[in-house]
Design an enzyme around this catalytic site. Structure first.
Site, PDB file in Angstrom:
ATOM      1  CE  LYS A 153       4.023  -4.290  -5.242  1.00 45.42           C
ATOM      2  NZ  LYS A 153       3.070  -4.935  -4.320  1.00 45.42           N
ATOM      3  CG  MET A 200      -0.296  -8.425  -4.641  1.00 47.27           C
ATOM      4  SD  MET A 200      -1.520  -9.101  -5.744  1.00 47.27           S
ATOM      5  CE  MET A 200      -1.051  -8.306  -7.276  1.00 47.27           C
ATOM      6  CG  LEU A 209       7.567  -7.342  -2.676  1.00 47.88           C
ATOM      7  CD1 LEU A 209       8.881  -7.698  -1.964  1.00 47.88           C
ATOM      8  CD2 LEU A 209       7.374  -5.835  -2.645  1.00 47.88           C
ATOM      9  CG  ASN A 245       6.956  -2.908   2.971  1.00 41.71           C
ATOM     10  OD1 ASN A 245       6.753  -3.411   4.083  1.00 41.71           O
ATOM     11  ND2 ASN A 245       6.267  -3.234   1.905  1.00 41.71           N
ATOM     12  CB  CYS A 280       6.769  -7.429   2.204  1.00 39.40           C
ATOM     13  SG  CYS A 280       6.010  -8.481   0.937  1.00 39.40           S
ATOM     14  N   GLY A 307      -8.493  -4.370   4.412  1.00 39.24           N
ATOM     15  CA  GLY A 307      -9.880  -3.911   4.412  1.00 39.24           C
ATOM     16  C   GLY A 307     -10.484  -3.855   5.803  1.00 39.24           C
ATOM     17  N   GLY A 338      -8.456  -0.633   6.220  1.00 36.93           N
ATOM     18  CA  GLY A 338      -9.915  -0.600   6.321  1.00 36.93           C
ATOM     19  C   GLY A 338     -10.533   0.770   6.167  1.00 36.93           C
ATOM     20  CB  THR A 364      -9.054  -3.186   0.434  1.00 35.83           C
ATOM     21  OG1 THR A 364      -8.036  -3.997   1.023  1.00 35.83           O
ATOM     22  CG2 THR A 364     -10.110  -4.087  -0.173  1.00 35.83           C
TER      23      THR A 364
HETATM   24  C1  DHB Z   1       3.427  -7.137  -1.080  1.00 35.06           C
HETATM   25  C2  DHB Z   1       2.513  -7.188  -0.045  1.00 35.06           C
HETATM   26  C3  DHB Z   1       2.690  -6.391   1.048  1.00 35.06           C
HETATM   27  O1  DHB Z   1       1.810  -6.373   2.074  1.00 35.06           O
HETATM   28  C4  DHB Z   1       3.785  -5.563   1.110  1.00 35.06           C
HETATM   29  O2  DHB Z   1       3.991  -4.812   2.174  1.00 35.06           O
HETATM   30  C5  DHB Z   1       4.684  -5.515   0.074  1.00 35.06           C
HETATM   31  C6  DHB Z   1       4.492  -6.307  -1.014  1.00 35.06           C
HETATM   32  C7  DHB Z   1       3.299  -8.011  -2.235  1.00 35.06           C
HETATM   33  O3  DHB Z   1       2.974  -9.188  -2.052  1.00 35.06           O
HETATM   34  O4  DHB Z   1       3.561  -7.557  -3.373  1.00 35.06           O
END
Ligand code: DHB
Length: 308
Positions: free
Chosen positions: A44, A70, A72, A124, A127, A218, A247, A269
């Site tokens: 993650k 989410m 993070l 990343n 996000c 997706g 997807g 997904t």
């Molecule tokens: C989250 C969502 C993402 O697309 C990403 O690249 C990193 C974190 C998240 O909301 O946890």
């Protein structure tokens, strides 16, 4: 026939592994990826400090994918560093994913993972779900500043997780930075940021954070992901590997990303919805397609999109 491949010189036993995000926050979840047919373990996206993430509901499955914000939720980078020796026992590469909340966070985490036994680091820059924080990779000056800080901290390959670009000019700008700062692999694409799904009966969004705005994943985003893989395949030297994500839920999807130029694919997904059995299923279906089409290997089909 096998679908073995490699990313930045790291050997993968198959073409398919998990995308950062779904089912990869805790050690118990990461062990399940280790036990599965996924060809690597992607962790993650982590931050300097642990986070609980955004308020719920923050994920919704949709007819053709998912939307999530989410925020993070993660255990903090030091916990992921501690897990690496345990995860290495599964005899497959372990990838870290780092997501700074500010530019200064990136070099702290990259340096720490460079000194660990992790195999590679996915940075990343995309996000979409942190309130008040834009996706770094839409700002090329901010991206260059981050890349400058992280590019010389060690020998392990660095990759970038990029957002969807919908114009060639953006991909050209990013390709320049990727070459300039020695990035070894590029993962296209993150969930499509700040989308809105409305439940017309309830007259409300389907998720709570950010007034319902979240990252779309997706099948909805597969054409966007394919186009980004393809354009970076054309813009970058062939020793910079591309990882396709967006997807992929069947061997046919994986094969399309292979034609576009991806050296491997990640599953987001479909892994969230179907669990760890998806990796073997997708890879098996890909083997059948390659066999039927008489492609003897991943490399023999990579990038071989034909034109009308
Ligand atoms: C989250 C969502 C993402 O697309 C990403 O690249 C990193 C974190 C998240 O909301 O946890």
């Amino acid at each position: 026939m096998t679908t073995q491949t490699s990313i930045a010189g790291i050997k993968l036993k198959s073409y398919v592994f998990n995308a950062s995000g779904p089912r990869d926050v805790t050690l118990a979840e990461l062990k399940k990826i280790g036990e599965s047919a996924a060809s690597a373990i992607m962790m993650k996206s982590c931050t300097i400090k642990p986070r609980l993430g955004n308020e719920e509901p923050r994920y919704a499955a949709l007819p053709y994918g998912s939307i999530q914000s989410m925020g993070l939720p993660n255990l903090g980078y030091q916990e992921y560093i501690k897990m690496i020796p345990v995860l290495k026992k599964y005899d497959k590469p372990v990838f870290a994913s780092v997501a700074g909340l500010s530019p200064a966070d990136f070099p702290i985490m990259v340096k720490a993972f460079q000194q660990s036994a992790v195999d590679a680091i996915e940075v990343n820059l995309s996000c979409p779900n942190i309130k008040g924080k834009p996706q770094v990779a839409y700002d090329f000056i901010a991206s260059a500043n981050v890349l400058k800080k992280i590019s010389r901290l060690g020998k392990k390959p660095l990759g970038l997780k990029l957002p969807a670009y919908c114009d060639l000019a953006q991909q050209q700008m990013m390709a320049k930075l990727i070459k300039k700062f020695g990035i070894k692999f590029v993962t296209c694409i993150n969930s499509l940021g700040n989308c809105l799904v409305i439940d017309g009966h309830g007259e409300k969004p389907v998720i709570k954070p950010k007034q319902g705005l979240g990252g779309l994943g997706g099948q909805y985003i597969k054409p966007v992901a394919l186009a980004n893989v393809r354009m970076f395949y054309e813009l970058l030297p062939k020793n910079i590997n591309l990882i396709g994500v967006g997807g992929i839920s069947s061997g046919q999807d994986a094969f399309e990303f292979l034609l576009a130029g991806a050296a491997a694919v990640q599953v987001g997904t479909a892994f969230q919805e179907r669990g760890p059995a998806c990796f073997n299923k997708i890879d098996d279906q890909l083997v059948k397609i390659l066999t039927n089409k008489k492609y003897p290997s991943i490399n023999s089909a990579k990038g071989k999109l034909k034109f009308l």
